[in-house]
Enzyme design. Structure first.
Site, PDB file in Angstrom:
ATOM      1  CG  HIS A 164       0.951   1.193   1.369  1.00 42.20           C
ATOM      2  ND1 HIS A 164       1.296   0.844   2.656  1.00 42.20           N
ATOM      3  CD2 HIS A 164       0.691   2.523   1.403  1.00 42.20           C
ATOM      4  CE1 HIS A 164       1.238   1.913   3.431  1.00 42.20           C
ATOM      5  NE2 HIS A 164       0.880   2.947   2.704  1.00 42.20           N
ATOM      6  CD  GLU A 202       3.295   5.234  -1.000  1.00 44.22           C
ATOM      7  OE1 GLU A 202       2.196   4.684  -1.160  1.00 44.22           O
ATOM      8  OE2 GLU A 202       3.525   6.045  -0.076  1.00 44.22           O
TER       9      GLU A 202
END
Lengths: 421, 425
Positions: free
Chosen positions: B69, B72
Site C-alpha cells: 500500500h 502504491e
C-alpha cells in the site's frame, strides 16, 4: 439516445430515455416534498414500507422471492435531502426482456410490482400492516443511531445541522430518534396519502427499447388519485450568521474531524462550482496539494458545494493537535484564490475535470436520471455539452469574486476524547 | 504477441486478450455507445505478499506490513512532478488501490484516453523514491490508518479475520500499522517494486469508448520488455482450526455491528470460481431476503436491512461471512448455525435453488452494463486465473447438489467465529 418528457395531469413529469446500449430497464420515481422535522420520519417510514411489501406481497421475503425469480430485479426506496426539500424515491431496475432465459415479460411483471407497491400498499383501515411497519420503523431507528458509524458522514451531517440551524435543511431527512419513535402505522399511512396526493412527482424511465405501456400505466395510476400539488422552490439560500459559530463534540475516536461551512450571496453558481473545484475537489486542488501533500496534515481535505443553500463545505480528518494548523492553511488557500493566485493550469484542469464528468453523463442509467432531475430542479433543460460551455466561459475574475463572497459561517469539530486536556 | 477474442455465448459481449511481447497481459473491451473509458494497470501484489523471492534471490525476503500500500502511494511521485499534475492536463480522474492480492492504478475519462493511457503506463514503470518523500508519506498514511481504525465496518472485519486465521497474512491490515510503516525506507520499496512490478506479473484492462488498435499501438510504444524472474511468494502454514470463536471491540457505533465467519478450505483458479459460486448460491438460499430465515430474524427483531453475506476468498484463504447489525449478535450466530445444520440434514428445495440461480444470472448480466464494472471484471478474473465470461458458463453448470455439498463439507460449527463492534457510552 432518445429523450422525451411528458407531463401528466396533477404536476407529474414523465421522462423517458431510450438508449439501446443498456441491458437493463430502470424506473425512478421521485416525490418532492418540504423537509420538516414533524414529517420527515413519517415519510421515511412510509416509503420504506412501500418498497418492501404490497397488498399482494405481504412480507419482505415474499416480495424478494418474486424479484429473485425476475433475475434478481431490484426495488428500493430512499429519502434524501436537497436544500430545504425531502426527496422520497422509489427505484426499480431489471434485466431487459431479451435476456430472459424462460421468455418472461420482466418489464410487464416489474410494472405490476412497482404499481402494486405504490398504489396498493400493504395497508388496511387507514394504517400500514403492523408487522411490516414494525420492521421498517426499527430499521429507520437503527439507521438514525448508526449515522455515527461513518465518522466523516456524521461530521458533515452535524456541520449542516449547525450551518442551517432553524432552516428545514438543518433537519435530517430521516427525522430524529425522538420523531421516529412517535411514528405509528396510522401516521405513516397518512404521510403516504399526503405525499401521493400532494407532492410534486418526477418519473424517469431509462431502457434500451421503447415500451409505451410504462408511460400509459403510470399515467392511469396517477389519474386515479385526487391530486393537488404545488410547485416547490428548489433554491433556498441560507443566511450568514453574524459571527461564525463553533461547535465541538468529543468521541472515542482515533482521528479528529473538522468541517468548515462557508456561505455566499453570489448567484454565480458556475463560478462557485469552479471555485470549489480549484479549491478542493481534485488531487491537484489547492487543498490536496497543500494541506495533504505539502504539510502532510491529512489523508483527505476536500471541498463540496451545497448549491441550493449557497453554501460550501470543506472537511478533513486531522490530528487534534493539528486542527489549528489545518484550519489556518485551508483559510490561507482560500485567500490565495481571493487574491487571484490561480494559475492557468489550475483553471484549465478544473474545467477539464468538470468536462470529463459531464461527458460521462449517460453511461449509466442512474447518471441519466440524476442529470435530468437536476435539470428539472434548476428549471434549465440544457444538455451536458451546453452546461460545459457555461463552465468554460467562467473567468478567473468570476472565480475570485465568488471566493471573495464566501464567508465562514460555522465550524464543526469531532474531537478525539483521549487527547482532550 | 498472441491475440484472442473472448466472447460470452449468452450475451454476445466480447473482449480481446493479448499476451504482449513485453510479458504483460492486456484485456480490451470496446463498448459501443459508451462515452467513458476505464483503465486499470495492476500487479499481483497485495497486502498478503509479505514473503517472497525471485530466481535471482537465494533467501526469501520478509517485508513490513503495509508496504504494498505504501508503494502504491509513492508511485504517484515522479522524479520531476506529481502524477496527478500530468492527469490534470487530460482531465482524467485518476486513483489507485491496494487490496489483499493486488495493487491497481486506474483512471476514468471521457476524453483524451490515449494521453491518459500513456501517463498510466509510463508512471507505473518509473519508480522514484527518496528518503524525504518516504518520510512525508508516513504522515499521510498515518492519518489514513487512523481514519480506517475509526471505521467500525473495517474493524469488525479485520477482527474476524484475526479470529479465523492464525498465521496467514490476510489477517493484517492492508495499510499496516503506524509502527510497521515506520520501518519502510526507499531501499525496501525498490526491492518490492523490482520484484512485483514485473510486466509478467501484471495486467492492463481497459474498457469503454476505446479502439483496440490504438491501445495496442500505445502499449507497443510504452511497455518496456521484462524478463520473467520466476517470482515465488510463500505463506506461513495455516492450521485449519480457528484462533478464537468470539472477539468484541468497543467503538462509537449505533446498533452493534457483527461479522460471523466460517473458515473453509482454500483453492485456486476455476475451482475457486466454482466453489465461490456454490457457496454464494448456498448462503443465498439460506439467508437472502427471500429466505424464511431472513424474514424470521427480521420479525424477531434480530437483524435489520443491513444483513448480508460475502464469500471472501484468495490465495490461501476462503471464508463465508454473514454481516449486519443486531442488538443480540450471538442469537443471530446461533440462528445461522442452526439453519445451516438443518439444511445439512434436510437439504433445500429445487425451487429455491433455481430462484437464486436466476438472480445470480441477472447480476452477472448487469455487470456487463457498465464500463467500470467491465474493466474490473477483466482484471479481477485474470488475477483469479479465469476468463471474464467464465462465471456465466460455470453458473449454467451449477446444480443444487453442488450447493448442498458445499454446505455439508465446508460449514462446521467449530470453524465458526464471530466479531462484534459495540457502542461505547
Amino acid at each position: 439516445m432518445k429523450y422525451n418528457r411528458a407531463v401528466f395531469d396533477g404536476n407529474i413529469g414523465f421522462s423517458s430515455v431510450i438508449d439501446e446500449k443498456f441491458k437493463t430497464n430502470s424506473l425512478v420515481i421521485r416525490f418532492i416534498t418540504e423537509l420538516s422535522a414533524d414529517t420527515a420520519a413519517d415519510n421515511a417510514v412510509a416509503f420504506g414500507i412501500l418498497s418492501d411489501t404490497s397488498s399482494e406481497y405481504r412480507t419482505i421475503s415474499e416480495l424478494n422471492e418474486k424479484l429473485s425469480m425476475l433475475y434478481g430485479a431490484s426495488l428500493s426506496s430512499s429519502a434524501v435531502k436537497r436544500g430545504d426539500l425531502q426527496i422520497l424515491g422509489v427505484r426499480a431496475s431489471w434485466l431487459s426482456n431479451r435476456y430472459a432465459i424462460d421468455g418472461e415479460d420482466i418489464t410487464g411483471e416489474m410494472l405490476d410490482i412497482v404499481c402494486g407497491c405504490l398504489f396498493s400498499p400493504n395497508a388496511a383501515d387507514g394504517k400500514f400492516d403492523e408487522e411490516a411497519f414494525r420492521i421498517t420503523k426499527r430499521d429507520l431507528l437503527d439507521k438514525i443511531e448508526s449515522e455515527i458509524n461513518n465518522k466523516r458522514g456524521y461530521a458533515l451531517a452535524r456541520a449542516a445541522e449547525v450551518a442551517f440551524s432553524g432552516e428545514p435543511a438543518g433537519h435530517s431527512c430521516y427525522g430524529t430518534k425522538e420523531t421516529a419513535e412517535k411514528v405509528t402505522p396510522g401516521s405513516a399511512y397518512k404521510a403516504y396519502k399526503r405525499i401521493l396526493e400532494q407532492a410534486q412527482v418526477e418519473i424517469f424511465y431509462i431502457a434500451p427499447e421503447e415500451n409505451p405501456e410504462v408511460e400509459k400505466r403510470l399515467r392511469e395510476q396517477f389519474a386515479g388519485l385526487e391530486r393537488s400539488s404545488k410547485n416547490n422552490t428548489f433554491d433556498s439560500p441560507s443566511p450568514l450568521k453574524s459571527e461564525p459559530e463553533r461547535v465541538s463534540e468529543e468521541f472515542d475516536v482515533k482521528q479528529s474531524k473538522m468541517v468548515l461551512a462557508f456561505k455566499t450571496e453570489s448567484d454565480d453558481k458556475p463560478a462557485v462550482k469552479l471555485l470549489s473545484t480549484v479549491f478542493g475537489e481534485t488531487p491537484v486542488s489547492k487543498l490536496f496539494m497543500n494541506v495533504r501533500e505539502k504539510l502532510s496534515l491529512c489523508y483527505y481535505c476536500a471541498s463540496r458545494t451545497a448549491g441550493p443553500k449557497r453554501a460550501l463545505f470543506v472537511d478533513c480528518g486531522v490530528e487534534k493537535d493539528n486542527i489549528g494548523k489545518a484550519e489556518a492553511e485551508i483559510l490561507h488557500q482560500l485567500d490565495e484564490i481571493r487574491n487571484g493566485n490561480i494559475s492557468d493550469e489550475e483553471l484549465s484542469s478544473a474545467v477539464l475535470s468538470i468536462e470529463n464528468a459531464l461527458r460521462a453523463v449517460g453511461d449509466t442509467p442512474s447518471s441519466y436520471a440524476a442529470w435530468y432531475f437536476e435539470r428539472f430542479c434548476e428549471n434549465d433543460m440544457i444538455t451536458p455539452q451546453e452546461q460545459f460551455e457555461i463552465y468554460k466561459a467562467v473567468t478567473k475574475e468570476r472565480i475570485v469574486a465568488a471566493a471573495k463572497s464566501l464567508k465562514l459561517d460555522s465550524v464543526y469539530l469531532m474531537l478525539n476524547k483521549e487527547v482532550q486536556e | 504477441m498472441e491475440n484472442k477474442i473472448l466472447t460470452s455465448p449468452r450475451t454476445g459481449d466480447s473482449c480481446i486478450h493479448v499476451k504482449h511481447k513485453s510479458g504483460l497481459d492486456i484485456y480490451i473491451c470496446e463498448m459501443k455507445g459508451f462515452s467513458s473509458v476505464e483503465a486499470l494497470f495492476g500487479t499481483k501484489y497485495g497486502s498478503i505478499n509479505t514473503m517472497f523471492k525471485t530466481s535471482e534471490d537465494k533467501e526469501y525476503t520478509t517485508v513490513p506490513e503495509g508496504i504494498a500500500h505504501f508503494l502504491e502511494h509513492k508511485l504517484f511521485e515522479n522524479e520531476d512532478c506529481d502524477v496527478f499534475e500530468l492527469y490534470a492536463k487530460t482531465g482524467a480522474s485518476a486513483n489507485a488501490f491496494t487490496s489483499f492480492e493486488k495493487t491497481c492504478y486506474l483512471f476514468s475519462c471521457s476524453k483524451n484516453y490515449q494521453e491518459s493511457l500513456k501517463i498510466l503506463l509510463d508512471f507505473v514503470q518509473k519508480p522514484y523514491f527518496t528518503k524525504a518523500s518516504v518520510d512525508k508519506e508516513q504522515g499521510i498514511i498515518g492519518q489514513e490508518i487512523k481514519m480506517t481504525n475509526d471505521n467500525p465496518d473495517w474493524r469488525v472485519f479485520f477482527n474476524l479475520l484475526r479470529s479465523l486465521y492464525h498465521n496467514h497474512p490476510v489477517k493484517i491490515d492492508i495499510a499496516g500499522t503506524v509502527e510497521s510503516i515506520a520501518e519502510i525506507d526507499a531501499e525496501l520499496l525498490y526491492k518490492c517494486y523490482g520484484t512485483f512490478y514485473n510486466l509478467n506479473n501484471m495486467v492492463l484492462a481497459i474498457a469503454g469508448n476505446v479502439s483496440a488498435d490504438e491501445v495496442l499501438a500505445i502499449c507497443d510504444e510504452y511497455l518496456k520488455p521484462c524478463e520473467d524472474k520466476g517470482l515465488e511468494t510463500v505463506f506461513p502454514d495455516e492450521p485449519d482450526t480457528i484462533v478464537r470463536s468470539e472477539v468484541r471491540e468497543a467503538q462509537p457505533v449505533g446498533t452493534p455491528i457483527f461479522n460471523i465467519g466460517y473458515k473453509c478450505v482454500p483453492c485456486m483458479g476455476r475451482e475457486r470460481l466454482r466453489k465461490s459460486m456454490a457457496a454464494s448460491l448456498a448462503v443465498g438460499i439460506i439467508s437472502d431476503a427471500s429466505s424464511e430465515m431472513y424474514q424470521r430474524l427480521l420479525n424477531e427483531g434480530l437483524i435489520n436491512s443491513s444483513f448480508g453475506t460475502e464469500i471472501f476468498s484468495g490465495d490461501g484463504y476462503f471464508s463465508v461471512i454473514f454481516s449486519g447489525e443486531s442488538s443480540a449478535p450471538e442469537k443471530v450466530r446461533d440462528a445461522v448455525a442452526a439453519e445451516i445444520n438443518r439444511v445439512k440434514n434436510e437439504g433445500f428445495g429445487e425451487k429455491e435453488f433455481q430462484r437464486n440461480k436466476k438472480s445470480m444470472y441477472g447480476s452477472l448480466i448487469r455487470e456487463l452494463n457498465n464500463v467500470e464494472a467491465v474493466a474490473n471484471l477483466m482484471i479481477n478474473s485474470h488475477m483469479d486465473g479465469v476468463g471474464p465470461y467464465d462465471a456465466i458458463e460455470v453458473l449454467s453448470e451449477m446444480t443444487s447438489a453442488d450447493c448442498l455439498e458445499f454446505i455439508r463439507t465446508e460449514l462446521f460449527d467449530d470453524k465458526l467465529a464471530m466479531s462484534v463492534v459495540e457502542g461505547t457510552v
